[in-house]
Design a protein around this motif. Structure first.
Motif, short mmCIF file in Angstrom:
data_model
loop_
_atom_site.label_atom_id
_atom_site.label_comp_id
_atom_site.label_asym_id
_atom_site.label_seq_id
_atom_site.Cartn_x
_atom_site.Cartn_y
_atom_site.Cartn_z
N ARG A 1 79.49 64.55 57.52
CA ARG A 1 79.04 63.46 58.36
C ARG A 1 77.76 63.94 59.04
O ARG A 1 77.63 65.13 59.36
CB ARG A 1 80.11 63.09 59.37
N ILE B 1 84.01 62.03 48.13
CA ILE B 1 83.51 60.87 48.88
C ILE B 1 84.67 59.96 49.30
O ILE B 1 84.73 59.49 50.44
CB ILE B 1 82.48 60.10 48.03
N MET C 1 80.19 52.90 52.75
CA MET C 1 79.67 54.17 53.27
C MET C 1 78.49 54.62 52.39
O MET C 1 78.70 55.00 51.24
CB MET C 1 80.78 55.23 53.27
N LYS C 2 77.31 54.57 52.95
CA LYS C 2 76.12 54.92 52.18
C LYS C 2 76.04 56.43 52.01
O LYS C 2 75.99 57.18 52.98
CB LYS C 2 74.87 54.40 52.87
N THR C 3 76.04 56.87 50.76
CA THR C 3 76.06 58.29 50.44
C THR C 3 74.78 58.72 49.74
O THR C 3 74.34 58.06 48.79
CB THR C 3 77.27 58.62 49.53
N ALA D 1 86.03 58.89 53.13
CA ALA D 1 86.17 57.49 53.53
C ALA D 1 87.56 57.22 54.11
O ALA D 1 87.72 56.39 55.02
CB ALA D 1 85.90 56.59 52.34
N ALA E 1 71.71 57.64 55.72
CA ALA E 1 73.00 57.80 55.06
C ALA E 1 74.12 57.93 56.07
O ALA E 1 73.92 58.45 57.18
CB ALA E 1 72.97 59.02 54.15
N ASP E 2 75.30 57.49 55.67
CA ASP E 2 76.52 57.70 56.45
C ASP E 2 77.21 59.00 56.06
O ASP E 2 78.02 59.53 56.81
CB ASP E 2 77.50 56.53 56.23
N LEU E 3 76.89 59.48 54.85
CA LEU E 3 77.49 60.69 54.33
C LEU E 3 76.43 61.43 53.51
O LEU E 3 75.76 60.84 52.67
CB LEU E 3 78.70 60.35 53.44
N ALA F 1 89.02 59.74 58.61
CA ALA F 1 87.97 59.65 59.63
C ALA F 1 87.93 60.89 60.52
O ALA F 1 86.93 61.13 61.21
CB ALA F 1 88.19 58.41 60.48
#
Length: 261
Positions: free
Chosen positions: A197, A116, A1-3, A120, A94-96, A123
């Motif tokens: 998100r 974070i 998960m790209k933060t 993850a 980013a995913d987050l 959901a």
């Protein structure tokens, strides 16, 4: 998960104009601005792809670039930090998205790392924010601010499933002053960090400002009013003192902590 971490910072604060550039004395006698300390605190967080200061003010931009920060400029029309992050999020992959408050340099890295991790694992959560159970010292600071008519930290109330029920600048739940326990005080300090998100952050900009948000001056209430699933993540202090810089009086409180680190 790209933060990606965004640090919203504005100069024209109603309660404390120029707050991001306020200088705080360090343990070695030197001084650093609040925005530099916040950026350095964000840099210590593991598992993050990038950290950006987000502002509409050239003075903050110049100061941030001066200590090596990446800066994203936004419109001066952004109504609060969440709106500023939503605007900047359009320019990052980013995913987050983590909104790391620019007035909380005492935020330990594990507060955000736990946040974070919770996003993850859950959901169903649209966003998440840390909460820290008050010890006697923190509760006393809350009570002192209220006695003196100052708007200090924020408290959080959540259910058994850790879904947020309410946030307030008052001390909630109310405890009779004569019945405040010495330990295990059932009041939770809301740590002003948010993980969103991207879809929830985008939705925030489409929802109208709610009455509760206006009355409390708390942007996260817009998520609750519109039925978003807000996850409270209980974090542990591990011996560290946490407090935000909300008012000029908080500088002395934070400097006292810095002197012991």
């Amino acid at each position: 998960m790209k933060t990606v971490i965004l640090i919203p910072a504005r100069y024209a604060s109603t309660r404390y104009p120029g707050k991001p550039l306020a200088a705080l004395r360090q343990a070695d006698g030197s001084s650093k601005t609040l925005i530099q300390m916040s950026w350095e605190a964000a840099q210590a967080i593991a598992g993050v792809a990038a950290v950006h200061v987000v502002t509409d003010d050239d003075r903050i931009k110049q100061a941030a670039e001066g200590f090596g920060a990446s800066v994203l400029m936004t419109s001066p029309d952004a109504e609060n930090g969440t709106a500023r992050c939503a605007e900047a999020a359009a320019h990052v992959d980013a995913d987050l998205i983590v909104n790391f408050q620019g007035d909380a340099p005492l935020t330990p890295p594990w507060f955000v790392e736990d946040l974070i991790a919770a996003m993850a694992q859950d959901a169903s959560a649209d966003m998440a924010t840390p909460v820290l159970q008050c010890d006697a010292g923190t509760y006393a600071m809350f009570a002192e601010d209220r006695r003196n008519g100052r708007v200090g930290g924020t408290t959080a109330v959540f259910g058994a499933d850790y879904r947020a029920l309410y946030f307030s600048k008052e001390i909630v739940p109310y405890i009779d002053p004569g019945k405040v326990p010495a330990t295990d005080i059932p009041v939770y300090h809301h740590v002003g960090v948010y993980a969103y998100r991207p879809a929830a952050l985008e939705a925030y900009t489409r929802w109208p400002v709610s009455e509760l948000e206006t009355l409390e001056g708390l942007e996260q209430l817009r998520f609750l009013v519109n039925g978003a699933a807000v996850r409270c993540v209980e974090v542990q202090a591990r011996g560290r003192v946490f407090w935000e810089l909300n008012n000029p009086e908080d500088i002395a409180r934070i400097e006292k902590v810095l002197a012991t680190q």
